[in-house]
Design an enzyme around this catalytic site. Structure first.
Site, PDB file in Angstrom:
ATOM      1  N   TYR A 123      35.593  44.118  47.140  1.00 26.59           N
ATOM      2  CA  TYR A 123      36.792  43.486  46.570  1.00 26.59           C
ATOM      3  C   TYR A 123      38.030  44.277  47.045  1.00 26.59           C
ATOM      4  CZ  TYR A 123      40.240  42.163  43.059  1.00 26.59           C
ATOM      5  OH  TYR A 123      41.381  41.746  42.428  1.00 26.59           O
ATOM      6  N   LYS A 153      37.369  37.604  34.932  1.00 25.46           N
ATOM      7  CA  LYS A 153      36.805  36.469  35.662  1.00 25.46           C
ATOM      8  C   LYS A 153      35.871  35.665  34.758  1.00 25.46           C
ATOM      9  CE  LYS A 153      39.166  38.596  38.787  1.00 25.46           C
ATOM     10  NZ  LYS A 153      38.613  39.593  39.702  1.00 25.46           N
ATOM     11  N   ARG A 194      44.170  54.102  20.707  1.00 30.26           N
ATOM     12  CA  ARG A 194      43.763  54.405  22.085  1.00 30.26           C
ATOM     13  C   ARG A 194      42.305  54.855  22.098  1.00 30.26           C
ATOM     14  NH1 ARG A 194      44.738  59.159  23.554  1.00 30.26           N
ATOM     15  NH2 ARG A 194      46.947  59.206  23.018  1.00 30.26           N
ATOM     16  N   ASP A 242      29.163  46.587  40.699  1.00 29.70           N
ATOM     17  CA  ASP A 242      30.205  45.655  40.260  1.00 29.70           C
ATOM     18  C   ASP A 242      29.537  44.281  40.127  1.00 29.70           C
ATOM     19  OD1 ASP A 242      32.264  43.780  40.104  1.00 29.70           O
ATOM     20  OD2 ASP A 242      33.598  44.885  41.436  1.00 29.70           O
TER      21      ASP A 242
HETATM   22  C1  LIG Z   1      38.960  40.888  40.112  1.00 32.17           C
HETATM   23  C2  LIG Z   1      37.915  41.838  40.557  1.00 32.17           C
HETATM   24  C3  LIG Z   1      38.036  43.220  40.325  1.00 32.17           C
HETATM   25  C4  LIG Z   1      39.271  43.826  39.678  1.00 32.17           C
HETATM   26  O1  LIG Z   1      39.404  43.437  38.351  1.00 32.17           O
HETATM   27  P1  LIG Z   1      40.845  43.265  37.619  1.00 32.17           P
HETATM   28  O2  LIG Z   1      40.442  42.810  36.273  1.00 32.17           O
HETATM   29  O3  LIG Z   1      41.626  42.279  38.421  1.00 32.17           O
HETATM   30  O4  LIG Z   1      41.472  44.618  37.625  1.00 32.17           O
HETATM   31  C5  LIG Z   1      37.009  44.041  40.742  1.00 32.17           C
HETATM   32  N1  LIG Z   1      35.918  43.548  41.363  1.00 32.17           N
HETATM   33  C6  LIG Z   1      35.768  42.223  41.604  1.00 32.17           C
HETATM   34  C7  LIG Z   1      34.530  41.744  42.296  1.00 32.17           C
HETATM   35  C8  LIG Z   1      36.758  41.335  41.218  1.00 32.17           C
HETATM   36  O5  LIG Z   1      36.605  40.022  41.484  1.00 32.17           O
END
Ligand SMILES: *Cc1c(COP(=O)(O)O)cnc(C)c1O
Length: 384
Positions: A103, A200, A51, A175
């Site tokens: 998001y 992504k 962890r 982000d």
């Molecule tokens: C998918 C996404 C998230 C969240 O990420 P997860 O890996 O699904 O928890 C946050 N911000 C954006 C812009 C995203 O596309």
């Protein structure tokens, strides 16, 4: 290797990665272990319990932080776990000013989870810094922004917000999921923390859920590592391996996402049934100049609406696609189509989502790396 000596493509393959000391294996081994032998109590090789530290995760953290030009990196079990860790830096009463077209999962985490524990969120359009500055008060501690935004591809000037954050001693978190580190590096523009859903573009093959934070400040890194270890939202060694494997082709994939994205955007714009096309590469995009300044390319995310704005037309279109798959998520090698009004943004009231451009006929495309002719043919066929 020294990170700043090499270009992105070289760092993607080599930063933080060395042949395995025990065997010479070129690929980072998957250290599928929870614990590590100690020669006497407290004497170990830097790893005690997975962890807290795991060698595969550690290599990923070194590699990916180098791509964001960050000194430190922390990999999490999901993008949302990484966002959650940032919120835990703040104390009850703290205020966060955030992009309004956030998001959906981030919005839910902020308003349904962290508001319960005394954090206060203010949502604002961030096209102009001047609109945001009046919202700052003595309790404001953090600016949270996302650019490009989902699904209407608004662009926010990271450098301008970094200056605002410095002036008021706020943390700026960006982000960077939609751009990926190949197209945009917020730390270089003055952000304190860059956050990714590795799920992504970075992992890129729709087979891993993971989050990441990259940053430069040592103290902030220690606070976040403490939170990560205490809360336990870590990713596993197998997923770390898959992300490392994906990163090796991030630059190649992003180049093709950008090329295909550009062609699809222009094709859509010229189509008689199409009303609006949202893509930051158009000179007519309201923040095209900012996009050009802070991004190296415009990416493969495109949204468009249909003339007449009928839900049925949008449903017909997406159900007739054969190469694009109707699905949530984005950033994988395969092309996906989504219908925000009934999928990602279904929880929002109609009036509220339409204010942000999420109309009934809006369709979002994550343009993949297939042959462009097949993608255009698929769209043409679905529209006929
Ligand atoms: C998918 C996404 C998230 C969240 O990420 P997860 O890996 O699904 O928890 C946050 N911000 C954006 C812009 C995203 O596309």
């Amino acid at each position: 290797m020294q990170n700043d000596e090499y270009k992105f493509e070289t760092k993607a393959l080599h930063a933080g990665i060395e042949p395995d000391k025990a065997t010479g294996a070129i690929m980072t081994p998957i250290y599928q272990t929870t614990t590590y032998a100690q020669s006497s109590p407290g004497v170990h090789k830097g790893y005690e319990y997975s962890r807290t530290q795991n060698p595969t995760r550690h290599v990923l953290e070194k590699n990916l932080s180098a791509l964001e030009n960050g000194k430190h990196g922390l990999a999490f079990g999901s993008g949302l776990a990484a966002i959650d860790a940032c919120m835990r830096l703040l104390k009850p009463g703290a205020e966060i000013i955030s992009t309004n077209d956030l998001y959906g999962g981030t919005y839910r985490l902020f308003t349904k989870v962290h508001e319960q524990y005394g954090l206060k969120f203010r949502f604002a359009g961030m096209q102009n810094v001047a609109d945001v500055e009046p919202l700052i008060n003595a309790n404001t501690k953090m600016l949270w922004l996302e650019t490009p935004t989902n699904p209407t591809m608004n662009i926010i000037d990271i450098e301008a917000f970094a200056n605002l954050a410095k002036k008021h001693h706020l943390l700026l978190v960006v982000d960077n999921t939609f751009a990926s580190p190949y197209l945009q590096n917020p730390l270089d523009l003055g952000a304190d923390i860059v956050m990714h859903s590795v799920t992504k573009y970075i992992a890129g093959h729709s087979d891993v859920v993971m989050g990441f934070l990259a940053l430069n400040d040592d103290e902030l890194r220690n606070d976040l590592a403490f939170i990560q270890n205490s809360v336990g939202a870590v990713c596993g060694p197998m997923d770390s391996f898959l992300a490392l494997r994906g990163i090796k082709t991030l630059h190649l994939r992003m180049q093709r996402h950008c090329e295909n994205g550009e062609k699809v955007a222009h094709w859509l714009k010229a189509h008689p049934y199409v009303d609006k096309v949202y893509w930051p590469g158009f000179e007519s995009h309201p923040n095209h100049d900012v996009a050009k300044k802070q991004m190296r390319g415009f990416g493969g995310m495109i949204s468009f609406s249909l003339k007449g704005d009928k839900l049925d037309d949008a449903f017909n279109l997406v159900s007739r696609l054969r190469v694009f798959t109707l699905a949530e998520s984005l950033g994988g090698v395969e092309s996906l189509a989504g219908h925000p009004a009934t999928m990602t943004h279904a929880a929002l009231p109609k009036a509220e989502r339409e204010k942000n451009g999420v109309t009934d006929s809006l369709i979002r495309l994550s343009v993949g790396v297939e042959h462009i002719d097949d993608l255009i043919h698929d769209l043409k066929n679905a529209m006929s």
